[in-house]
Design an enzyme around this catalytic site. Structure first.
Site, short mmCIF file in Angstrom:
data_model
loop_
_atom_site.label_atom_id
_atom_site.label_comp_id
_atom_site.label_asym_id
_atom_site.label_seq_id
_atom_site.Cartn_x
_atom_site.Cartn_y
_atom_site.Cartn_z
N ASP A 1 0.79 -1.23 0.00
CA ASP A 1 0.00 0.00 0.00
C ASP A 1 0.83 1.28 0.00
O ASP A 1 0.36 2.34 0.43
CB ASP A 1 -0.89 -0.01 1.26
CG ASP A 1 -0.09 -0.33 2.51
OD1 ASP A 1 1.14 -0.09 2.49
OD2 ASP A 1 -0.66 -0.83 3.49
N GLU B 1 -0.43 -9.13 -1.05
CA GLU B 1 -0.96 -8.60 0.22
C GLU B 1 -2.21 -7.74 -0.07
O GLU B 1 -2.33 -6.58 0.34
CB GLU B 1 0.08 -7.79 1.00
CG GLU B 1 -0.29 -7.60 2.46
CD GLU B 1 0.75 -6.77 3.23
OE1 GLU B 1 0.75 -5.54 3.13
OE2 GLU B 1 1.58 -7.39 3.93
N ARG C 1 2.84 7.83 9.47
CA ARG C 1 2.59 9.26 9.24
C ARG C 1 1.48 9.80 10.15
O ARG C 1 1.55 10.93 10.61
CB ARG C 1 2.16 9.50 7.79
CG ARG C 1 3.33 9.59 6.85
CD ARG C 1 2.90 9.66 5.41
NE ARG C 1 4.06 9.45 4.56
CZ ARG C 1 4.68 10.42 3.89
NH1 ARG C 1 4.25 11.65 3.94
NH2 ARG C 1 5.74 10.16 3.15
N HIS D 1 13.65 4.60 12.43
CA HIS D 1 13.35 4.80 11.01
C HIS D 1 14.05 6.07 10.52
O HIS D 1 14.19 7.04 11.27
CB HIS D 1 11.83 4.94 10.88
CG HIS D 1 11.29 4.80 9.48
ND1 HIS D 1 11.37 5.80 8.56
CD2 HIS D 1 10.64 3.77 8.86
CE1 HIS D 1 10.79 5.41 7.43
NE2 HIS D 1 10.34 4.18 7.59
N HIS E 1 6.91 4.51 12.82
CA HIS E 1 7.13 5.40 11.66
C HIS E 1 5.86 5.92 11.01
O HIS E 1 5.93 6.67 10.03
CB HIS E 1 7.93 4.66 10.58
CG HIS E 1 7.13 3.59 9.88
ND1 HIS E 1 6.30 3.86 8.82
CD2 HIS E 1 7.02 2.27 10.11
CE1 HIS E 1 5.71 2.74 8.41
NE2 HIS E 1 6.13 1.76 9.19
N GLU F 1 -2.16 5.00 3.33
CA GLU F 1 -2.11 3.62 2.83
C GLU F 1 -3.50 3.03 2.57
O GLU F 1 -3.66 2.23 1.64
CB GLU F 1 -1.34 2.73 3.81
CG GLU F 1 0.17 2.98 3.83
CD GLU F 1 0.57 4.18 4.69
OE1 GLU F 1 -0.31 4.80 5.33
OE2 GLU F 1 1.78 4.51 4.70
C1 UD1 Z 1 6.84 4.75 3.50
C2 UD1 Z 1 5.42 4.38 3.05
C3 UD1 Z 1 4.70 3.61 4.15
C4 UD1 Z 1 5.52 2.43 4.63
C5 UD1 Z 1 6.90 2.92 5.05
C6 UD1 Z 1 7.75 1.75 5.45
C7 UD1 Z 1 4.18 5.88 1.56
C8 UD1 Z 1 3.32 7.08 1.44
N1 UD1 Z 1 4.65 5.59 2.78
O1 UD1 Z 1 6.75 5.67 4.57
O2 UD1 Z 1 3.46 3.12 3.64
O3 UD1 Z 1 4.87 1.82 5.71
O4 UD1 Z 1 7.52 3.59 3.93
O5 UD1 Z 1 8.90 2.15 6.12
O6 UD1 Z 1 4.42 5.23 0.58
N2 UD1 Z 1 14.27 8.22 4.38
C9 UD1 Z 1 15.65 8.14 4.23
N3 UD1 Z 1 16.19 6.94 3.85
C10 UD1 Z 1 15.45 5.84 3.61
C11 UD1 Z 1 14.07 5.93 3.78
C12 UD1 Z 1 13.48 7.13 4.16
O7 UD1 Z 1 16.36 9.10 4.44
O8 UD1 Z 1 16.01 4.78 3.27
C13 UD1 Z 1 13.67 9.53 4.76
C14 UD1 Z 1 13.70 10.56 3.62
O9 UD1 Z 1 13.86 11.83 4.17
C15 UD1 Z 1 12.30 10.43 3.05
C16 UD1 Z 1 11.49 10.19 4.30
O10 UD1 Z 1 12.30 9.32 5.09
O11 UD1 Z 1 11.90 11.59 2.35
C17 UD1 Z 1 10.12 9.64 4.07
O12 UD1 Z 1 10.12 8.53 3.22
P1 UD1 Z 1 8.73 8.07 2.51
O13 UD1 Z 1 8.99 6.86 1.69
O14 UD1 Z 1 8.08 9.22 1.83
O15 UD1 Z 1 7.78 7.72 3.72
P2 UD1 Z 1 7.90 6.73 4.91
O16 UD1 Z 1 7.44 7.45 6.11
O17 UD1 Z 1 9.22 6.06 4.94
N1 UDP Z 2 12.76 -3.98 9.66
C1 UDP Z 2 14.13 -4.07 9.43
N2 UDP Z 2 14.96 -3.28 10.17
C2 UDP Z 2 14.51 -2.40 11.10
C3 UDP Z 2 13.11 -2.30 11.31
C4 UDP Z 2 12.27 -3.10 10.57
O1 UDP Z 2 14.57 -4.87 8.61
O2 UDP Z 2 15.33 -1.73 11.73
C5 UDP Z 2 11.86 -4.79 8.85
C6 UDP Z 2 10.88 -5.66 9.60
O3 UDP Z 2 11.42 -6.93 9.80
C7 UDP Z 2 9.65 -5.68 8.71
C8 UDP Z 2 9.76 -4.41 7.92
O4 UDP Z 2 11.06 -3.89 8.10
O5 UDP Z 2 9.70 -6.76 7.80
C9 UDP Z 2 8.73 -3.41 8.38
O6 UDP Z 2 8.96 -2.19 7.76
P1 UDP Z 2 8.31 -0.85 8.26
O7 UDP Z 2 7.94 -0.98 9.69
O8 UDP Z 2 9.23 0.25 7.84
O9 UDP Z 2 7.01 -0.74 7.34
P2 UDP Z 2 5.53 -1.33 7.43
O10 UDP Z 2 5.62 -2.80 7.59
O11 UDP Z 2 4.84 -0.65 8.58
O12 UDP Z 2 4.92 -0.91 6.13
#
Ligand code: UD1
Ligand code: UDP
Length: 372
Positions: free
Chosen positions: A97, A119, A216, A246, A214, A133
């Protein structure tokens, strides 16, 4: 002629939940498997690609610091569309999602390419929780021609929305395949998950609570309340908190400000998947707002307290592996403390059957893709 499948993903959880399928497609001569990553996440995505041994055929490298949803979605739609024009796949596979999954499905739909949704059918019933999501997955559900529902509950949610029943299949969740795969790797190569040893020594004799957060919809006040709960829990001398934070700046700023330097709290960088599996193994319970962690922790017998008001994974709550505790610090602390002190209650949660899968989902999905 082998069937060309384009698998599209961009964040850590999508990569974890799709690598078992990418492995299955690659090993099967019926498929010509291509992988496109949006890199909506960068570092956290690359951690998974590395351990899973996946080199994408296309990497859009779209992550920008603090990216807005509209800029991200626009870039995803044009970037993924161009890859589809080049690859001309027979099927596009998306998972879950995220913005990448939603834009991937939409770009495929614009080209009349059928979409398989891994999923499928998760619903909280509230478009603001989880946000965005819940709407992303409904958009994908409207487009998909193959719905791989992890559970019967998810399949039923799709039937209630009048999705063609012949396109809905209960496959289990591929996250359990991923966890089994990584656990077997660690058994063969213990060094892959040895990096927590120092923390394990520092916290010897204490019970470890693993934390991730993490979402939003928890940004701002929700994150502050979660931080407060952790502060209160850390004041209990027999507990230790390990919290891989995160990379989203909205999470890091609050947690660093509130929790850095506390004796019983280790705020650490995101763990790669083998080390996260190790954390699940050594912890007593998980406090989380993550989706994937709700599904994985019970597979290792670890109770989960879900720091959200609603969950689209009610199976865990119904099976007794998870409990919804919201973000009220008093409630989080009292439920965690009760579970840590009440051994029968803890044992009931730890031993409850994990409803999310048997580790064979990827091969079921590959069979569906071969014959759909
Ligand atoms: C995203 C997904 C969420 C998912 C989550 C898993 C959307 C809208 N959100 O949220 O559904 O549950 O990922 O973790 O698709 N960033 C880094 N390095 C990384 C990753 C993120 O620096 O490797 C920082 C960046 O500043 C980035 C911010 O995190 O802009 C947000 O990343 P984004 O993918 O927009 O949203 P998440 O909150 O990570
Ligand atoms: N995970 C990871 N390292 C971390 C935290 C989480 O590998 O430090 C893995 C965890 O095992 C799970 C996935 O990341 O499979 C969950 O990701 P996240 O919580 O970012 O997203 P969500 O599942 O809520 O979309």
């Amino acid at each position: 002629m082998s069937r060309r499948i384009l698998t599209v993903f961009g964040t850590r959880p999508e990569a974890i939940k799709l690598f078992p399928l990418v492995h299955a497609l690659k090993a099967d001569s019926r498929f010509d498997s291509r992988v496109c990553v949006s890199a909506q996440h960068r570092g956290m995505l690359d951690q998974v690609l590395e351990i899973a041994g996946i080199t994408p055929d296309h990497d859009l490298d779209l992550m920008r610091p603090g990216q807005s949803l509209d800029a991200l979605t626009a870039a995803l739609l044009t970037g993924l569309g161009a890859v589809m024009d080049e690859e001309k796949p027979e099927w596009v596979v998306v998972q879950g999602d995220t913005a990448t999954a939603m834009a991937g499905a939409l770009a495929a739909y614009y080209r009349k390419i059928p979409v398989a949704h891994v999923e499928a059918g998760l619903r909280s019933g509230n478009i603001h929780h989880p946000w965005p999501e819940e709407v992303n997955r409904k958009v994908i559900g409207t487009i998909a021609a193959l719905h791989c529902a992890p559970t019967e509950t998810a399949a039923e949610a799709l039937r209630r929305e009048n999705v063609d029943t012949g396109t809905i299949h209960v496959t289990g969740n591929t996250v359990i395949d991923a966890l089994h795969w990584v656990t077997a790797r660690i058994e063969r190569e213990p060094g892959l998950a040895a990096g927590l040893a120092e923390l394990e020594r520092r916290f010897a004799g204490k019970r470890i609570v693993g934390v991730t957060s993490h979402r939003r919809e928890n940004f701002g006040e929700g994150m502050e309340r979660i931080a407060q709960a952790i502060q209160l829990l850390a004041a209990q001398p027999d507990l230790a908190i390990i919290f891989p934070v995160h990379l989203n700046p909205n999470v890091r700023s609050v947690m660093n400000e509130r929790l850095a330097g506390l004796d019983n709290v280790a705020l650490i960088e995101p763990l790669d998947y083998p080390h996260f599996a190790r954390l699940l193994d050594i912890c007593h319970l998980m406090l989380t707002d993550s989706g994937g962690v709700q599904e994985e922790a019970p597979a290792l017998g670890k109770p989960v307290l879900v720091m959200r008001e609603t969950t689209e994974r009610p199976e865990g709550v119904a099976a007794g592996t998870a409990e919804l505790v919201g973000t009220d610090p008093g409630r989080i602390v009292s439920e965690a403390t009760r579970l840590l002190r009440d051994e029968p209650a803890y044992a009931r949660m730890a031993k409850a059957h994990n409803p999310f899968g048997d580790g064979k989902s990827a091969s079921r999905i590959a069979e569906l893709l071969a014959t759909a």
